[in-house]
Design an enzyme around this catalytic site. Structure first.
Site, PDB file in Angstrom:
ATOM      1  N   TYR A  35      -6.341   7.280   3.415  1.00 33.87           N
ATOM      2  CA  TYR A  35      -6.411   5.739   2.864  1.00 33.87           C
ATOM      3  C   TYR A  35      -5.717   4.518   2.753  1.00 33.87           C
ATOM      4  O   TYR A  35      -6.750   3.100   2.680  1.00 33.87           O
ATOM      5  CB  TYR A  35      -5.756   6.188   1.060  1.00 33.87           C
ATOM      6  N   ASP A  83     -10.105   5.534  -2.579  1.00 36.51           N
ATOM      7  CA  ASP A  83      -8.645   5.501  -3.499  1.00 36.51           C
ATOM      8  C   ASP A  83      -9.057   6.371  -4.916  1.00 36.51           C
ATOM      9  O   ASP A  83      -9.881   6.450  -4.726  1.00 36.51           O
ATOM     10  CB  ASP A  83      -7.398   4.735  -3.815  1.00 36.51           C
ATOM     11  N   GLU A 101       0.911  -1.753   0.116  1.00 38.03           N
ATOM     12  CA  GLU A 101       0.374   0.348  -0.035  1.00 38.03           C
ATOM     13  C   GLU A 101       0.580   1.160   0.054  1.00 38.03           C
ATOM     14  O   GLU A 101       0.648   2.543  -1.037  1.00 38.03           O
ATOM     15  CB  GLU A 101      -1.328  -0.258   1.291  1.00 38.03           C
ATOM     16  N   CYS A 142     -18.077  -0.112 -20.040  1.00 36.14           N
ATOM     17  CA  CYS A 142     -19.821  -0.311 -18.712  1.00 36.14           C
ATOM     18  C   CYS A 142     -20.168  -1.744 -19.338  1.00 36.14           C
ATOM     19  O   CYS A 142     -20.479  -2.605 -19.185  1.00 36.14           O
ATOM     20  CB  CYS A 142     -20.122   0.895 -19.848  1.00 36.14           C
TER      21      CYS A 142
END
Length: 358
Positions: A133, A151, A50, A210
DNA sequence: TATTCGTGGGA
DNA sequence: TTCCCAAGAAT
């Protein structure tokens, strides 16, 4: 009209089902199947990944992550490491305060937490280098706390789901509230990673696919046919150009003269060739001149490099000197076989390379 | 709230 | 070439 997936729990179910089939396989993860068997990933590896992934692509992080966990398999190993060695391994990845905070954080976890990471986002957020975050991400992924993980990917997904017109970063509060509203109590770690994977692979900045999205039916931007319009962002200001001069002294045996930058500020604590003139906005503070008396020759092409908030054009001078020449105070000769291991940021590697080619 | 802090890849 | 941006934090 609100098409809230909070009021439609099957939506997070749909996302998790998609994640079970399409989760990216990454070195710091365990797969959805092992997670559902009750297993959790190593908090050290989650934390390390991270930190490295802050404003950095997965592709760029990969090799760095592998080298770090090989050299320092656990947080205690990293806590015991030399800071110089950590900076050397981090060199090239950018945002070097992350490396300094990484080391500090490891030391605190080792000395004040018995070598185990705190398990709540609130506690995690008190550690150096861990902000809102990262605290939420570690808590969710490593400890299954239903913390809202937001994020850049999630901002994009959520501003599209709800057609949030408020420009970022002002919309952050609203986005976080939306995420908190849709984060499930079950499998929150998978949910967080699913949202990020969705943003990285389907709900992309340009030309999102999409048709393949597991939540397209509840997406307001998709319904309006304009997903690419989101997120709305505040206008960014243009980057100024700074100019400076760098000096590459090359000894007869190929060694290059290096020195260390100040701990704070740009490229803090990293190595560099002697240079001047571009440190501040105004530039042109007192000119020190070259670090050695020698026959300096200016290279035909300057080195160009772009940082986050300015462009840099660096005139490069090179001098070849005898092996008897001593390094000035606070500088050292770096032999050719050691140069790769130095904590040289990318801009300085460019400068050295240009001087050794020409 | 606004600024500072890297880098490499892709459009 | 230029711009955008990629799992943000610290000040």
């Amino acid at each position: 009209m609100d098409t809230m997936i909070a009021s439609d729990p099957s939506n997070s179910v749909a996302l998790l089902a998609w994640y079970d089939r399409h989760a990216r396989r990454l070195p710091w993860r365990i797969g959805p199947q092992r997670r559902r068997d009750g297993e959790r990933p190593d908090p050290y590896r989650v934390w390390l990944s991270e930190i490295m992934l802050q404003q950095t692509t997965v592709a760029a992080v990969g090799p760095y992550f592998d080298r770090f966990v090989t050299r320092w398999p656990g947080v205690a190993d990293l806590a015991a490491a030399e800071t110089d060695h950590v900076m050397q391994e981090w060199a090239g990845l950018g945002y070097y305060s992350r490396a300094r905070n990484l080391k500090r954080c490891a030391e605190i976890v080792a000395s004040e937490h018995g070598g185990r990471f705190p398990e709540t986002s609130d506690e995690l957020a008190t550690l150096p280098g861990i902000g809102p975050y990262t605290a939420a991400a570690i808590a969710a992924i490593a400890f299954d706390e239903p913390a809202p993980v937001v994020d850049g990917n999630v901002e994009r997904v959520v501003t599209r789901l709800y057609r949030i017109e408020t420009p970022l970063p002002k919309a952050k509060t609203e986005v976080r509230a939306r995420v908190a509203g849709i984060t499930p109590e079950t499998r929150p770690g998978c949910f967080a990673q699913a949202m990020m994977d969705l943003g990285a692979t389907i709900c992309t900045p340009k030309r999102p696919t999409c048709a393949l999205c597991p939540v397209n039916e509840s997406c307001a931007a998709h319904a309006e046919g304009d997903p690419e319009r989101f997120p709305v962002k505040a206008p960014k200001k243009e980057k100024p150009t700074r100019t400076g001069t760098a000096y590459v002294a090359v000894r007869a045996d190929g060694a290059v003269l290096l020195r260390r930058r100040a701990e704070k500020g740009l490229l803090g604590g990293m190595a560099e060739v002697p240079n001047e003139g571009w440190a501040t906005k105004s530039g042109g503070e007192e000119a020190e001149g070259p670090p050695l008396r020698a026959d300096w020759v200016r290279l035909p092409a300057p080195v160009r490099h772009t940082f986050t908030h300015f462009h840099l054009v660096l005139d490069v001078y090179r001098a070849r000197v005898g092996r008897e020449i001593a390094a000035p105070a606070d500088a050292w000769w770096s032999a050719p076989d050691r140069l790769d291991g130095e904590a040289l940021p990318a801009v300085m590697r460019k400068v050295v390379a240009s001087a050794l080619e020409g």
